[in-house]
Write an enzyme that holds these catalytic residues in place. Structure first.
Site, mmCIF file in Angstrom:
data_model
loop_
_atom_site.group_PDB
_atom_site.id
_atom_site.type_symbol
_atom_site.label_atom_id
_atom_site.label_comp_id
_atom_site.label_asym_id
_atom_site.label_seq_id
_atom_site.Cartn_x
_atom_site.Cartn_y
_atom_site.Cartn_z
ATOM 1 N N THR A 195 0.823 -1.059 0.001
ATOM 2 C CA THR A 195 -0.060 -0.035 -0.084
ATOM 3 C C THR A 195 0.662 1.166 0.008
ATOM 4 O O THR A 195 0.273 2.312 -0.483
ATOM 5 C CB THR A 195 -1.033 0.213 1.115
ATOM 6 O OG1 THR A 195 -0.269 0.117 2.521
ATOM 7 C CG2 THR A 195 -1.805 -1.327 1.198
ATOM 8 N N ALA A 243 -0.421 7.339 1.603
ATOM 9 C CA ALA A 243 -0.414 6.086 1.083
ATOM 10 C C ALA A 243 -1.930 6.070 1.200
ATOM 11 O O ALA A 243 -2.601 6.039 2.066
ATOM 12 C CB ALA A 243 0.262 5.092 1.911
ATOM 13 N N ILE A 244 -2.496 5.312 -0.028
ATOM 14 C CA ILE A 244 -3.948 5.071 -0.146
ATOM 15 C C ILE A 244 -4.207 3.739 0.004
ATOM 16 O O ILE A 244 -4.171 2.901 -1.148
ATOM 17 C CB ILE A 244 -4.597 5.408 -1.664
ATOM 18 C CG1 ILE A 244 -3.962 6.992 -1.948
ATOM 19 C CG2 ILE A 244 -5.982 5.700 -1.605
ATOM 20 C CD1 ILE A 244 -4.417 7.624 -3.371
ATOM 21 N N HIS A 245 -4.220 3.059 1.313
ATOM 22 C CA HIS A 245 -4.076 2.073 1.423
ATOM 23 C C HIS A 245 -5.356 0.900 0.981
ATOM 24 O O HIS A 245 -5.084 0.026 0.253
ATOM 25 C CB HIS A 245 -3.997 1.642 3.050
ATOM 26 C CG HIS A 245 -2.970 2.471 3.714
ATOM 27 N ND1 HIS A 245 -1.588 1.948 3.888
ATOM 28 C CD2 HIS A 245 -3.135 3.601 4.628
ATOM 29 C CE1 HIS A 245 -0.921 3.042 4.509
ATOM 30 N NE2 HIS A 245 -2.119 4.019 4.930
ATOM 31 N N ASP A 246 -6.586 1.109 1.284
ATOM 32 C CA ASP A 246 -7.603 0.373 1.344
ATOM 33 C C ASP A 246 -8.101 -0.002 -0.080
ATOM 34 O O ASP A 246 -8.664 -0.918 -0.185
ATOM 35 C CB ASP A 246 -8.821 1.344 2.077
ATOM 36 C CG ASP A 246 -8.395 1.136 3.760
ATOM 37 O OD1 ASP A 246 -7.754 0.426 4.090
ATOM 38 O OD2 ASP A 246 -9.173 2.042 4.177
#
Length: 318
Positions: A195, A243-246
């Site tokens: 991520t 951080a664009i994790h999802d």
């Protein structure tokens, strides 16, 4: 042209979330690229009332008819822990959000999850917050472990962000994570290793803003706030963006070709003084290692993943 919902695989998913800026993006991506049968909420990035409110806001912004059920307000053990230092006190600070115009569909997420697992073929659970709701469902109805296609989660990794060893979602409820990882269910793990490759750079935020309409402007404002918070807390954050994790836990199912992955045995540490909430990933090459229980995502084509994200935003902008 990115592969979209009209040309690619459309897995059937139930999204369990704690919105959260990156959860908001995940909701948009899921609504565009999957058969989204429901959204459940859990305390995590913010208290349950806030995460549920935020999920209702996102449902209205994209105009989809998907039931939303609220769930666990605290972890299995101990007091809840939130992430206001990252997402703001509301969980979605940074934008002028409209009030929800549609009501909550229920307040028993666990029963809803169990019902959907028992009645929906090839269902994937996609938890992108603490795993409390999923663990409670598995403990209450063990039969669902054999009913579902699997669990694609955002959490864990070989390093931490909430502690030196633990990622937030696992750290917030390690006991729940232990239940999930030891359940025997097929697991796909989008951890920090992958991520952190997908970030809200200034150019990407500008591209989202340029889509026009309320959704694009709202998401751009949210990501501007999120990336600024990220920059304050990281040595290099101002350069690379938050951080664009999802969304990657969603795209791991809808666009699996964007990822590289390895099979590993993963367990969750629940007792360590310094390692509580750590996902212990067995990377040994010795033959006596335990059999894999998890597909660990290791890399992503970030440019292509952003194309998927942008296309979803444009789609709902109309």
């Amino acid at each position: 042209m990115p592969e979209t919902a009209t040309t690619g695989n459309r897995p059937t998913i139930l999204l369990d979330c704690d919105p959260g800026h990156d959860d908001a993006i995940a909701i948009v991506v899921a609504a565009r690229n999957t058969e989204l049968v429901g959204i459940t909420t859990v305390a995590g990035n913010a208290p349950l009332g806030s995460t549920t409110h935020n999920a209702l806001v996102m449902r209205d912004l994209i105009g989809v008819d998907v039931p939303i059920h609220s769930g666990a307000a605290r972890p299995l053990v101990g007091e809840p822990k939130f992430a206001g230092h990252v997402h703001g006190e509301s969980g979605l600070d940074g934008a002028d959000l409209p009030a929800p115009s549609t009501p909550l569909d229920g307040t028993d997420a666990v029963s809803f999850i169990i019902d959907m697992c028992r009645t929906t073929e090839d269902l994937w659970l996609v938890p992108i917050g603490p795993l409390t709701n999923i663990a409670l469902a598995l403990r209450t109805a063990p039969d669902i472990a054999d009913r579902i296609a699997g669990i694609s989660l955002m959490g864990g990794g070989t390093f931490g962000n909430r502690s030196s060893t633990a990622e937030f979602n696992i750290w917030a409820d390690p006991e729940a994570a232990h239940v999930v990882f030891s359940s025997g269910v097929r697991i796909v793990m989008a951890g920090l290793d992958v991520t952190h490759q997908f970030t809200a750079t200034p150019d990407r935020i500008a591209a989202i803003r340029s889509t026009g309409g309320q959704l694009g402007v709202t998401l751009a404002d949210l990501l501007t706030f999120f990336s600024a918070k990220y920059g304050e807390r990281h040595d290099d954050g101002a350069l690379i963006g938050g951080a664009i994790h999802d969304p990657l836990a969603v795209m791991a199912l809808s666009h699996p070709h964007l990822f590289e992955r390895v099979e590993r045995h993963v367990v969750v540490e629940t007792r360590g003084e310094y390692t509580r909430g750590m996902t212990v990933i067995d990377q040994r090459k010795v033959i006596e290692r335990q059999s894999p229980n998890c597909d660990v995502l290791t890399s992503v084509d970030a440019a292509a993943a952003f194309d998927v994200t942008l296309e979803a935003i444009i789609h709902f902008t109309g």
